[in-house]
Design a protein around this motif. Structure first.
Motif, PDB file in Angstrom:
ATOM      1  N   SER A 121      -2.565  12.840  -9.389  1.00 15.62           N
ATOM      2  CA  SER A 121      -3.854  13.296  -8.872  1.00 15.62           C
ATOM      3  C   SER A 121      -4.827  12.143  -8.612  1.00 15.62           C
ATOM      4  N   ALA A 122      -5.540  11.704  -9.646  1.00 12.18           N
ATOM      5  CA  ALA A 122      -6.655  10.779  -9.439  1.00 12.18           C
ATOM      6  C   ALA A 122      -6.274   9.464  -8.740  1.00 12.18           C
ATOM      7  N   PRO A 123      -5.127   8.822  -9.093  1.00 12.45           N
ATOM      8  CA  PRO A 123      -4.839   7.548  -8.425  1.00 12.45           C
ATOM      9  C   PRO A 123      -4.731   7.644  -6.915  1.00 12.45           C
ATOM     10  N   LYS A 124      -4.441   8.849  -6.389  1.00 12.97           N
ATOM     11  CA  LYS A 124      -4.351   8.957  -4.927  1.00 12.97           C
ATOM     12  C   LYS A 124      -5.729   8.765  -4.292  1.00 12.97           C
ATOM     13  N   ILE A 172       0.828  -1.205   0.000  1.00 15.91           N
ATOM     14  CA  ILE A 172       0.000   0.000   0.000  1.00 15.91           C
ATOM     15  C   ILE A 172       0.859   1.249   0.000  1.00 15.91           C
ATOM     16  N   SER A 173       1.902   1.253   0.823  1.00 20.23           N
ATOM     17  CA  SER A 173       2.662   2.492   0.954  1.00 20.23           C
ATOM     18  C   SER A 173       3.436   2.758  -0.331  1.00 20.23           C
ATOM     19  N   PHE A 174       3.758   1.698  -1.082  1.00 22.02           N
ATOM     20  CA  PHE A 174       4.349   1.950  -2.401  1.00 22.02           C
ATOM     21  C   PHE A 174       3.359   2.677  -3.283  1.00 22.02           C
ATOM     22  N   LYS A 175       2.113   2.195  -3.285  1.00 24.27           N
ATOM     23  CA  LYS A 175       1.122   2.802  -4.172  1.00 24.27           C
ATOM     24  C   LYS A 175       0.810   4.227  -3.738  1.00 24.27           C
ATOM     25  N   LEU A 176       0.894   4.495  -2.431  1.00 27.07           N
ATOM     26  CA  LEU A 176       0.659   5.858  -1.946  1.00 27.07           C
ATOM     27  C   LEU A 176       1.906   6.723  -2.109  1.00 27.07           C
ATOM     28  N   SER A 177       3.015   6.124  -2.504  1.00 25.76           N
ATOM     29  CA  SER A 177       4.333   6.757  -2.511  1.00 25.76           C
ATOM     30  C   SER A 177       4.669   7.358  -1.152  1.00 25.76           C
ATOM     31  N   ALA A 178       4.510   6.544  -0.109  1.00 27.62           N
ATOM     32  CA  ALA A 178       4.910   6.976   1.226  1.00 27.62           C
ATOM     33  C   ALA A 178       6.289   6.400   1.529  1.00 27.62           C
ATOM     34  N   ALA A 179       7.127   7.194   2.217  1.00 27.82           N
ATOM     35  CA  ALA A 179       8.466   6.718   2.573  1.00 27.82           C
ATOM     36  C   ALA A 179       8.298   5.549   3.541  1.00 27.82           C
TER      37      ALA A 179
END
Lengths: 481, 201
Positions: A247-250, A217-224
């Motif tokens: 934008s939209a994918p978030k 999930i955090s990869f898809k959210l681009s979270a460190a």
């Protein structure tokens, strides 16, 4: 052996969009280079039709169909409507940019619509299979879109990185899902929740599965610390595609997190809270500090996205209705700000010139004061300065975190936002106090001009009167979760 | 030892031997053929597990299509075997260690805790007239029809993406245009020159 045919009504928007994608794809083969606008109009019509269909089936109750694989609830409705608005704006903003760069092709439109379909599937998924398939549908379309300009070395490199890391993250996610499936024997999110509530399941396996799911999930959210793809992809991809990816994918990713962690594994809140705290703090730290060093505005916005995702995760850490609804509010605010900012970057670039250096914003006020003003609104909003929407989004997340008892977390969040304010304010300084390096005219089309103005004004209006949107978010979360 | 056990051990022996052969064989064509053999024996093992559909799919898709393609590629490419074997012994201890760790891990998972053989008993055998192909088909087209359709859409995206990324209209290619060929008239190509006949001096 008796099979009751599924009720298709809740899935009308998805079905309609799929039909429209096929029509756009076929119609595009028959219209020539000169009449490409037909594909553009058909795509916008597809989104409008979806919006009407979603709007006509608005209701406060939760309905399942396709043997429980598809769910239609208020949260899904609101997020889907936001996705339509976002994608439609992306198409408007990026039209001029892609047409001078040879990307104004039928494939662009069909891939955008396929990605939109993937997001809708993710948003209304209530089953591990549909969650994963929706995610792959979205990701595959995005990989292809980044690589669309294949003669561009930067874009190809970005697409390659995005693809390899994305595949790895999908693998993580699948591995975690298979662990949870092995432990509970269920794939339906609600049945997984029931099985975990039942108690006699080895907690250790669930936690191992959860770790992998959170990593995916955090990869898809681009979270460190799973953010490394974001700066390269944001930088390398054509700006119009970056706008779409950012934008939209978030919105879809937010729904994805809510479905998996809250609906499916809500019983394990004590376990994932700790993981999310680490993600949130690291994202805010890395995002805000690394953004200071960037001179490329797309890279800077990538790091800014990472820090925003940290804030979004903070809302989830609170793990109550207030927290979730403020996270929903945050993601909507984030999408509005991203749309506006990238719209300006797209507007400033022209044939053979990518306006992606922060110095390209120098003296924007002298060139066109209205666009400079809108950019200032976006930057102030991202920095979280009242009365913009970004301020209220941050405030409500912080309130939720405080009420959940994480005082130190709130303090850390405020400190990092303060650091982050520097690089947003630097853009404002460049626009208003520096001399322009070029006097090329800024000549956007009338639709872009109007939409970007509406976008800018929405940032203030929603910031001054956030109650309506906040109430809507709270209502969506309360009646869905 | 009943007949089923005998079949299992037979297939298992062939599978392991052929899998070893894939890695150790000096000729890549032999390797590919041995891989085909291991797929076929693997399909046999799956038949024992009552997974007929998967077994047949494995033979049809992997043996019939993928491996044949693979063989073609291996035969067409000029592979320098000595270059490929360089550093085999240098990396052998490392690879062996990894393999040992993997085997130990599998043994640990199977022997203890919730994934042990006791916790996961084998399901009861189905009646002889039970068809899992039919059952799978029924499930795919009824309960899982949504996921099935989505998978189809993903394949469509893959097709669109592959074409969008690789199709290019080259201007320097040499090709014939049948339409133009048919349209050619005699007057375009042939010039009839009228001249008086000459006499030999």
């Amino acid at each position: 052996m008796n099979f009751i045919p599924p009720d298709l009504a809740p899935a009308y928007p998805e079905i309609f969009l799929l039909v429209m994608v096929c029509i756009v794809m076929l119609a595009d083969l028959f219209v020539g280079e000169k009449r490409r606008y037909v594909s553009y109009i058909l795509s916008q019509a597809a989104l409008l039709g979806c919006a009407i269909l979603t709007f006509s089936t608005l209701s406060s109750d939760v309905s399942y169909t396709f043997s429980g694989m598809f769910v239609d609830d208020p949260m899904a409705d609101i997020l889907k409507l936001m996705v339509y608005i976002t994608v439609a704006s992306v198409l408007v903003y990026s039209r001029a940019y892609i047409s001078v760069r040879g990307m104004y092709t039928g494939e662009f439109f069909s891939l955008v619509l396929f990605a939109t379909l993937g997001m809708m599937v993710m948003i209304s998924a209530s089953h591990f299979l549909t969650l994963y398939l929706g995610l792959e549908l979205l990701s595959l379309s995005l990989y292809a879109m980044v690589a669309l300009r294949r003669e561009n070395v930067l874009a190809t490199e970005a697409a390659m990185k995005f693809f390899v890391l994305g595949a790895l993250a999908s693998g993580f996610l699948l591995y975690g899902m298979s662990m949870v499936y092995g432990a509970t024997g269920e794939l339906h999110l609600s049945q997984i929740a029931d099985a975990i509530r039942g108690g006699d399941i080895d907690h250790q396996i669930l936690v191992i599965g959860l770790v992998f799911i959170v990593a995916g999930i955090s990869f898809k959210l681009s979270a460190a610390p799973f953010h490394m793809w974001a700066p390269d992809v944001y930088h390398g991809a054509p700006t119009a595609i970056t706008l779409f990816i950012g934008s939209a994918p978030k919105l879809a990713a937010f729904a994805f997190v809510m479905r998996l962690l809250v609906e499916g594994m809500g019983e394990m809140v004590a376990d994932w809270q700790g993981m999310l705290v680490i993600l949130a703090v690291m994202s805010m730290a890395i995002g805000n500090i690394a953004a200071i060093a960037q001179t490329n505005i797309k890279r800077m916005l990538a790091y800014s996205t990472i820090s925003h995702m940290g804030f979004l995760i903070l809302g989830l850490v609170a793990a109550n209705w207030n927290g979730y609804s403020s996270a929903l509010f945050y993601v909507i605010a984030y999408v509005l700000m991203t749309l506006g900012t990238f719209a300006i970057i797209l507007m400033l670039s022209r044939e053979g010139f990518e306006s992606d250096h922060i110095n390209d914003f120098k003296g924007l006020n002298k060139r066109n004061s209205w666009y400079a003003f809108i950019t200032m609104l976006m930057m102030l909003s991202m920095a979280g300065i009242p009365p913009m929407i970004g301020f209220y989004a941050k405030l409500s997340v912080l309130q939720a975190v405080l009420s959940a008892g994480y005082i130190w977390l709130a303090i850390v969040a405020v400190l990092f936002s303060l650091i982050g304010a520097f690089y947003y304010l630097r853009i404002i300084k460049l626009m208003y106090f520096d001399e322009p390096e070029t006097d090329a005219p800024i000549l956007p089309n009338i639709d872009v001009k109007m939409l970007v103005s509406v976008n800018g004004i929405a940032i203030i209006i929603l910031g001054l009167f956030p109650q309506a949107l906040m109430g809507l978010s709270l209502y969506a979360i309360e009646s869905s979760m | 030892m009943n007949f089923q056990d005998f079949v299992f051990y037979f297939f298992a022996t062939v599978l392991i031997t052929s899998a070893l052969g894939v890695v150790t064989s000096r000729n890549p064509v032999y390797s590919a053929l041995l891989l085909v053999l291991s797929f076929v024996t693997c399909a046999g093992l799956w038949l024992l597990l009552e997974a007929e559909f998967l077994a047949i799919t494995l033979v049809l898709v992997y043996v019939g299509a993928v491996m044949v393609l693979f063989l073609f590629v291996v035969m067409m490419l000029d592979i320098n075997l000595d270059r490929m074997r360089e550093g085999f012994w240098k990396w052998f201890p490392f690879g062996a260690l990894l393999a040992l760790v993997l085997v130990a891990e599998i043994a640990m998972v199977l022997s203890s805790g919730p994934f042990s053989l006791e916790a996961m008993p084998s399901p009861p055998a189905q009646a002889a007239d039970y068809s899992n192909t039919k059952e799978l088909g029924r499930l795919i087209y009824t309960e899982y029809v949504y996921a099935f359709e989505l998978a189809a859409v993903i394949l469509l995206v893959a097709m669109v993406a592959a074409i969008a990324l690789t199709l290019r209209h080259r201007t320097d290619k040499v090709s014939l245009d049948p339409g133009k060929q048919v349209m050619v008239r005699r007057e375009d190509r042939l010039r009839i020159v009228k001249m008086a006949s000459e006499k030999k001096e």
